[in-house]
Design an enzyme around this catalytic site. Structure first.
Site, short mmCIF file in Angstrom:
data_model
loop_
_atom_site.label_atom_id
_atom_site.label_comp_id
_atom_site.label_asym_id
_atom_site.label_seq_id
_atom_site.Cartn_x
_atom_site.Cartn_y
_atom_site.Cartn_z
N ARG A 176 -6.15 -7.95 -10.43
CA ARG A 176 -6.79 -9.24 -10.71
C ARG A 176 -8.22 -9.00 -11.13
O ARG A 176 -8.68 -7.85 -11.14
CB ARG A 176 -6.80 -10.08 -9.43
CG ARG A 176 -7.47 -9.32 -8.29
CD ARG A 176 -7.66 -10.15 -7.05
NE ARG A 176 -7.87 -9.33 -5.88
CZ ARG A 176 -9.04 -8.86 -5.46
NH1 ARG A 176 -10.15 -9.13 -6.13
NH2 ARG A 176 -9.14 -8.13 -4.38
N GLU A 219 -3.73 7.17 7.05
CA GLU A 219 -4.57 7.95 6.13
C GLU A 219 -5.57 8.78 6.89
O GLU A 219 -6.02 8.38 7.96
CB GLU A 219 -5.35 6.99 5.19
CG GLU A 219 -4.55 6.54 4.00
CD GLU A 219 -5.34 5.67 3.05
OE1 GLU A 219 -6.56 5.45 3.27
OE2 GLU A 219 -4.73 5.19 2.08
N LYS A 270 0.82 -1.21 0.00
CA LYS A 270 0.00 0.00 0.00
C LYS A 270 0.86 1.26 0.00
O LYS A 270 0.44 2.30 -0.52
CB LYS A 270 -0.96 -0.01 1.19
CG LYS A 270 -2.12 -1.00 1.01
CD LYS A 270 -3.29 -0.67 1.91
CE LYS A 270 -4.28 -1.81 2.04
NZ LYS A 270 -5.00 -2.13 0.79
#
Ligand code: ADP
Ligand code: ADP
Ligand code: MG
Length: 628
Positions: free
Chosen positions: A293, A201, A117
């Protein structure tokens, strides 16, 4: 180079879904299976199958060496990883490349970059894609992190760098809580991912999760297939997904789709991917992560665009050009998907394992049922408890919701607890209809899903019993019942706790606890299986159970055999003076549409027989007396 044979390194509904497309493309398929999946649907459907190991994931669906060995043995050209499992593992893609097998997935470098991330956000910031304000540096010094948190401003969200599937996230509301929450986030991350690095965040308080389906070929072409709204979540896991996103202005949509293309180009991507954005109350949106994906919710995009994303994946993996240019891809109508899980909404949504005694999933026009299980399969502790994905398409959102409601109403699953009722309540809830669900609405208990059972629901069930009786039983003979003057019937139902009702028939309706109820709704539905009952009334689903007679029967170890419920004697299998053995059937009776065998609990001699075939009996009446 055309792909002629594919091994699917996955199981369940996604393996089934991939096989469906391969069949259409006349590509041979090879399934792999663990001990627990020997008779699974995906194994049955594939052209060939290879047993790879025990139920232990590391020995089967996550074992790279064994999977490659199986692929070589079956002489496949390519491997499709589905989603979950090895689909986002750079090491897997690398091993396949070394083995000379095509990986139907993202490039190794993209898997590596987007698997972190922090690296993902650093890359996107550089590429000029708006990201959630936060801290994503490598320095994990506690004081540095604490300072960064202060700078971002509370509340903040701590995320595991290696995180996924909604795991390893912690909200921190103020500076005092930061140190303890950081500790606990790091501990969780280490346990789940073997890596305790985190990013921080800004916590968006009224967030919408909107993501863009992107597709790229090996020649540098990139397109999007519009967006999906996945804001209906529980514990950061998607529950309902739809396309397109409602309430998005044209300008914001265009900006977001462009940002997604930019993000995809920035990492030289190939194949199917999803750029996840989080949107704030003021319509500003930020990159959250990229899933490299096929996504669980890819079907809703397929239904609005008419594209088969698995076919595209295969085509692009062969080196082919994207089948459509951007201006030829159009969004048409609306699509909704629900994830149907074996879980218990009454008990904190714990997975519910066991035998799927009955799986009835309603099929409609312009709808899809993706499922990896059938009746008589089991939900085990080894794998994800998803039973099916139901997906519908309609001209607009309102019709789509109605159609999904019908699909849920007409579906019934027995044997394990499911979230069907929960999904149905969600769909009919005002916040969902008005598109006012945020990713944290369910976790914050902002949506009222409580639902007391109504006497009219009891009447509907009574009505069902009345009309679904073959000859016999106290309920069956309407005339007999009426002539006998409204014999009250005791219905003992368990609905979120114990409840009892007395029901009697009166001209045209039912007296439930003395109050009249007329069953007039023609679209009421009753699903019944053993002692489990599911009534759908006014689009709400009531799931309750009747007393478990088998349990009750086995509990009676006295010198008498009692009728566990009102019903009719079908046969008396013994006579006075007869010796009986443990487990020997003494009386067969019929009640509530079920045939019950009442058995001897001990060796004894029959002393008295109180009834004969065709007699009606009341609950708890003594049928047979025994002596040692
Ligand atoms: P998506 O973003 O596609 O909706 P999620 O974020 O819900 O998927 O989950 C990430 C992926 O991990 C999904 O493909 C999901 O099926 C898979 N997954 C989640 N839990 C498990 C598990 N216990 N075992 C294997 N795969 C899992
Ligand atoms: P995962 O890899 O586990 O899917 P994501 O970064 O995609 O992790 O986040 C999962 C979910 O958590 C999002 O769909 C959203 O509901 C919530 N979430 C993520 N980031 C934030 C944020 N900054 N503020 C509020 N909610 C967030
Ligand atoms: Mg995510």
């Amino acid at each position: 180079m055309p792909i002629k044979k594919i091994l699917i390194a996955n199981r369940g509904e996604i393996a089934v879904r991939i096989i469906q497309t391969c069949r259409q493309l006349k590509i041979k398929t090879v399934a792999i299976f663990s001990d627990a999946d020997r008779h699974a649907k995906h194994v049955q459907m594939a052209d060939e199958s290879v047993h790879i190991g025990s139920t232990d994931l590391a020995d089967s669906y996550l074992n790279i060496d064994k999977i490659i060995k199986a692929a070589k043995q079956a002489q496949v050209d390519a491997i499709h990883p589905g989603y979950g499992f090895l689909s986002e593992r750079a090491a897997f893609a690398e091993a396949l490349a070394q083995a000379g097998l095509i990986f139907i997935g993202a490039p190794i470098e993209a898997l590596r970059l987007m698997g972190s991330k922090s690296a993902a956000k650093q890359t996107m910031i550089q590429a000029g894609v708006p990201c959630v304000p936060g801290y994503q540096d490598d320095n994990q010094d506690e004081t540095v992190l604490a300072k960064a948190a202060d700078k971002i401003g509370f509340p903040i969200l701590i995320k595991a760098v290696a995180g996924g599937g909604g795991k390893g996230m912690k909200i921190v509301h103020n500076a005092q809580d930061f140190a303890t929450q950081l500790d606990s986030a790091k501990r969780e991350a280490m346990n789940a991912f073997g890596d305790d690095n985190v990013i921080l965040e800004k916590y968006i308080t009224q967030p919408k999760h909107i993501e863009v389906q992107v597709f790229a070929d090996q020649r540098g072409n990139v397109v999007h297939l519009f967006e999906r709204d996945c804001s209906t979540q529980r514990r950061y896991q998607k529950v309902i997904e739809e396309a397109p996103a409602t309430g998005l202005s044209d300008a914001t949509r265009t900006d977001m789709l462009n940002a997604a293309i930019k993000a995809t180009q920035a990492i030289d991507y190939e194949g199917a991917g999803t750029i996840e954005f989080i949107m704030d109350g003021d319509d500003s949106f930020y990159f959250m992560e990229m899933n490299t994906r096929l996504q669980v919710e890819h079907r809703v995009s397929e239904l609005i665009t008419g594209v088969d994303l698995v076919a595209w994946q295969i085509h692009v993996a062969e080196g082919g050009k994207l089948p459509k240019k951007q201006h030829k891809i159009h969004a048409n109508g609306h699509a909704i998907q629900v994830r149907l899980y074996a879980e218990d909404p009454q008990h904190n949504y714990l997975p519910s394992t066991g035998l799927l005694e009955q799986v009835k999933l309603y099929q409609a026009e312009h709808a899809l049922v993706d499922s990896g299980v059938r009746s008589s399969d089991s939900v085990t502790i080894h794998y994800d408890p998803m039973i099916a994905k139901l997906v519908v398409w309609a001209k607009d959102r309102k019709r789509c919701i109605q159609k999904m409601q019908t699909m849920l109403n007409q579906s019934a699953i027995f044997g394990v607890k499911t979230n069907v009722g929960f999904l149905s309540q969600l769909l009919t809830s005002k916040p969902f209809k008005k598109h006012q669900i945020f990713t944290n609405s369910l976790d914050n208990n902002e949506i009222d899903l409580s639902q007391p059972i109504l006497p009219e629901v009891v009447a509907i069930y009574a009505d069902y019993l009345l009309h679904h009786q073959d000859n016999g039983s106290v309920w069956g003979q309407v005339d007999g019942w009426r002539l006998q003057g409204k014999i009250p019937l005791h219905l003992e139902l368990t609905y979120q706790g114990q409840q009892q009702y007395t029901v009697a028939w009166e001209a045209g309706g039912y007296l439930v606890d003395g109050m009249s109820h007329y069953v007039v709704q023609t679209n009421d539905i009753c699903h019944v299986h053993r002692n489990q009952v599911q009534v759908v009334h006014k689009n709400l689903r009531y799931e309750f159970s009747l007393p478990d007679h088998e349990a009750k029967v086995s509990a009676s170890n006295a010198n008498a055999i009692y009728a566990p419920m009102p019903g009719k004697i079908i046969a008396v299998k013994v006579a006075v003076g007869q010796q009986v053995e443990i487990g020997q059937t003494l009386v067969v009776m019929e009640a509530m549409k079920m045939e019950l065998e009442l058995k001897a609990e001990k060796e004894a001699t029959i002393n008295t027989v109180h009834f004969a075939a065709n007699d009606q009996v009341k609950a708890d009446e003594v049928l047979v007396e025994l002596e040692d």
